[in-house]
Design a protein around this motif. Structure first.
Motif, PDB file in Angstrom:
ATOM      1  N   VAL A 220       0.241   9.508  -1.730  1.00  0.00           N
ATOM      2  CA  VAL A 220       0.253   8.538  -2.581  1.00  0.00           C
ATOM      3  C   VAL A 220      -1.028   8.284  -3.508  1.00  0.00           C
ATOM      4  O   VAL A 220      -0.920   7.979  -4.557  1.00  0.00           O
ATOM      5  CB  VAL A 220       0.369   7.221  -1.773  1.00  0.00           C
ATOM      6  N   ALA A 221      -2.173   8.442  -2.911  1.00  0.00           N
ATOM      7  CA  ALA A 221      -3.244   8.555  -3.754  1.00  0.00           C
ATOM      8  C   ALA A 221      -3.558   9.570  -4.851  1.00  0.00           C
ATOM      9  O   ALA A 221      -4.055   9.196  -5.746  1.00  0.00           O
ATOM     10  CB  ALA A 221      -4.643   8.649  -2.784  1.00  0.00           C
ATOM     11  N   SER A 222      -3.027  10.543  -4.522  1.00  0.00           N
ATOM     12  CA  SER A 222      -3.024  11.742  -5.437  1.00  0.00           C
ATOM     13  C   SER A 222      -1.994  11.722  -6.520  1.00  0.00           C
ATOM     14  O   SER A 222      -1.721  12.418  -7.423  1.00  0.00           O
ATOM     15  CB  SER A 222      -3.254  13.260  -4.744  1.00  0.00           C
ATOM     16  N   GLY A 223      -0.634  11.091  -6.234  1.00  0.00           N
ATOM     17  CA  GLY A 223       0.371  11.198  -7.106  1.00  0.00           C
ATOM     18  C   GLY A 223       1.297  12.537  -6.848  1.00  0.00           C
ATOM     19  O   GLY A 223       1.652  12.744  -7.797  1.00  0.00           O
TER      20      GLY A 223
ATOM     21  N   SER B   9      -8.437  -4.982   0.990  1.00  0.00           N
ATOM     22  CA  SER B   9      -8.528  -4.527  -0.552  1.00  0.00           C
ATOM     23  C   SER B   9      -8.282  -5.577  -1.530  1.00  0.00           C
ATOM     24  O   SER B   9      -8.776  -5.638  -2.652  1.00  0.00           O
ATOM     25  CB  SER B   9      -8.032  -3.463  -0.901  1.00  0.00           C
ATOM     26  N   ALA B  10      -7.498  -6.601  -1.069  1.00  0.00           N
ATOM     27  CA  ALA B  10      -6.902  -7.642  -1.904  1.00  0.00           C
ATOM     28  C   ALA B  10      -8.063  -8.413  -2.514  1.00  0.00           C
ATOM     29  O   ALA B  10      -7.856  -8.942  -3.883  1.00  0.00           O
ATOM     30  CB  ALA B  10      -5.993  -8.727  -1.306  1.00  0.00           C
ATOM     31  N   TRP B  11      -9.290  -8.644  -1.780  1.00  0.00           N
ATOM     32  CA  TRP B  11     -10.333  -9.543  -2.342  1.00  0.00           C
ATOM     33  C   TRP B  11     -11.761  -8.784  -2.670  1.00  0.00           C
ATOM     34  O   TRP B  11     -12.538  -9.641  -2.881  1.00  0.00           O
ATOM     35  CB  TRP B  11     -10.577 -10.880  -1.301  1.00  0.00           C
ATOM     36  N   VAL B  12     -11.394  -7.442  -2.513  1.00  0.00           N
ATOM     37  CA  VAL B  12     -12.770  -6.673  -2.868  1.00  0.00           C
ATOM     38  C   VAL B  12     -12.606  -6.296  -4.268  1.00  0.00           C
ATOM     39  O   VAL B  12     -11.637  -5.985  -4.714  1.00  0.00           O
ATOM     40  CB  VAL B  12     -12.769  -5.345  -2.086  1.00  0.00           C
ATOM     41  N   ILE B  22     -13.307   0.140  -1.184  1.00  0.00           N
ATOM     42  CA  ILE B  22     -12.419   0.427  -0.070  1.00  0.00           C
ATOM     43  C   ILE B  22     -11.083   1.066  -0.508  1.00  0.00           C
ATOM     44  O   ILE B  22     -10.705   1.091  -1.579  1.00  0.00           O
ATOM     45  CB  ILE B  22     -11.966  -0.953   0.320  1.00  0.00           C
ATOM     46  N   GLY B  23     -10.464   1.685   0.332  1.00  0.00           N
ATOM     47  CA  GLY B  23      -9.386   2.474   0.128  1.00  0.00           C
ATOM     48  C   GLY B  23      -9.073   3.817   0.437  1.00  0.00           C
ATOM     49  O   GLY B  23      -8.109   4.542   0.591  1.00  0.00           O
ATOM     50  N   GLY B 114     -14.135  -1.525   5.135  1.00  0.00           N
ATOM     51  CA  GLY B 114     -14.109  -2.245   6.093  1.00  0.00           C
ATOM     52  C   GLY B 114     -12.986  -1.668   7.363  1.00  0.00           C
ATOM     53  O   GLY B 114     -12.270  -0.844   6.990  1.00  0.00           O
ATOM     54  N   ASP B 115     -12.963  -2.491   8.196  1.00  0.00           N
ATOM     55  CA  ASP B 115     -11.767  -2.105   9.234  1.00  0.00           C
ATOM     56  C   ASP B 115     -11.325  -3.452   9.839  1.00  0.00           C
ATOM     57  O   ASP B 115     -11.963  -4.660   9.778  1.00  0.00           O
ATOM     58  CB  ASP B 115     -12.454  -1.436  10.412  1.00  0.00           C
TER      59      ASP B 115
END
Lengths: 305, 305
Positions: A220-223, B9-12, B22-23, B114-115
């Motif tokens: 997913v990250a690399s497509g 990740s929604a609010w970062v 994040i990610g 984060g975790d």
């Protein structure tokens, strides 16, 4: 339970000259110039580990290994750790600390600060800093793989899940001991991650939630898509455990075909086990195939026990 | 509850070019050359905060403020945070995150990793990195005060403990609102810590566990005694709350007499409230006196609720 932060200092080593470790408001350390790599991972009793099956020392080790593995998966070297221990009254904090201390020695990643507090359930959260050596080459993310890249795996997977199964069965044969150890004391692949990054790996991830789920994250990250033609299953583990079992912490490495041989040579020169070629990256974005059949990215989920 | 790390990740915010937040397996950030300051602090529902009295957003803010305050107490500036959220099923993670996000905006300290995991009880652990500006001057520890140094306090104390009292009483008058806010949304004194270090403070600590307990820590670490001739009590708080209440996060600053005036001038130039002179350091190692009477270093203890 009263907070006694000084309890943590009993097993933390002395800092080098000019540094401040545990005991003040914060720690102060010297870091090399260049990017700083940061990760955090929590291990919760009853969620990530069953304290009827593994010890508090194992829980501490597992939290350290998980966080250090995140650093390794970027091709970075861990440097320092911060530990948060939340424990119910009567918890053997010394035993918990022993596992963390054994892990800090294993990966040369001293715990330099922490917090110890009361809770209803044992929670260990470990934050780790790391550095990139050499710093002039970027970290290896999940996002850099291209169609045609070859995929390697640093070791067979499924041992931790199989170890949990044999521990739950309560009947450990002599051959099951290695599986139980894999579950209790997983190993972060720090040297392997560094060697892969230095050799020009384009993407990397650690197998923390199951091979299928984690390679899907690279896809997913690399497509890209991923076509697996080999599945290195740990001795005593099932194919399902190899694909879906978490906490193996072997690394999945994507590398262009022309860099594969030099990478294998570099692993050999460093005395590391040869990574196994397990497949290649395709143009079918997000699709996983195993032995020519489409598979779902199902991996281990951390459920409340 | 399934682990969904992507929820974080929604609010970062988006990272600057060249950084990874994040990610991925870990975050990668650029840090200035010089020492790295590291601290971690956990907030546990039922131990550090009663969720019947404060919101999940408040709990998130409190955890951030406590960790950032530890960085401030070294005279350092916070740079990046890592957040661990352990939550029971059904927890409003968005609300919890909102408090953390408000704190990251307040102190320009973005959460970059984060975790998120299941637990029986809400636990928030925040690890923070910081830097020293300018880097060529060491961090201000608890250990550098000498007999004769003057002691300053950046603001009145006891408001957080008084706020907890009025929240528990269930009857908030208009004038109690400020106390309740002090308990729910404590403020880390980042600018004040930096100004004190730059002005040549010899020792510093944040009031996290109560003024008496925290100045005793300076006394023990520096090998001095402390003689208080003034106790700035927050409006609406009692003297006992001022001496023993935790989580005020005002800073106690020791400074040689000849640097006191320049320090006060620097605070004024920076638009900061003038620190109050509260006493001086003595040769009576470990001894605390208030208004000429010996007092015990009793402060707030984090007990299981």
């Amino acid at each position: 339970l009263t907070v006694v932060r000084s309890q943590l200092s009993a097993w933390v080593g002395a800092p080098p000259a000019g540094e401040i470790w545990i005991g003040d408001d914060a720690a102060v350390v010297e870091v090399p110039a260049g990017p700083l790599v940061l990760a955090v991972d929590a291990a919760v009793a009853g969620v990530h580990a069953d304290l009827n099956l593994v010890s508090l020392a194992d829980l501490g080790w597992k939290a350290m290994a998980a966080a250090i593995s995140d650093i390794a998966a970027m091709g970075a070297r861990p440097r320092h750790a911060l530990a948060t221990f939340c424990v119910p009254p009567g918890t053997d904090v010394e035993l918990l600390s022993r596992g963390v201390a054994e892990a800090q020695a294993e990966w040369s990643c001293p715990v330099i600060g922490g917090d110890l507090t009361g809770a209803e359930q044992v929670v260990v959260s470990i934050a780790v800093t790391g550095c990139l050596e050499p710093p002039n080459q970027p970290a290896t993310t999940r996002a850099g793989a291209s169609p045609g890249d070859l995929l390697f795996l640093t070791g067979p997977v499924g041992a931790s899940a199989a170890g949990l199964r044999v521990l739950r069965s309560g009947r450990l044969t002599r051959s099951d001991t290695a599986l139980a150890t894999a579950h209790r004391r997983p190993r972060a692949r720090v040297a392997e991650g560094g060697a892969a990054r230095a050799a020009g790996a384009t993407a990397m991830i650690d197998v923390s939630d199951g091979l299928a789920r984690d390679i899907h994250r690279i896809a997913v990250a690399s497509g890209i898509g991923i076509d697996l033609d080999r599945l290195p299953v740990a001795d005593g583990a099932t194919q399902e455990e190899a694909l879906g079992g978490g906490e193996d912490y072997e690394l999945v490495i994507a590398v262009p075909p022309d860099r594969a041989e030099p990478m294998l040579a570099a692993f050999k020169d460093a005395g590391l086990r040869a990574p196994a070629a397990i497949g290649r990256c395709t143009q079918h974005v997000g699709q996983l195939d195993l032995f020519g059949q489409s598979i779902a990215p199902v991996g281990w989920r951390h459920d409340i026990g």
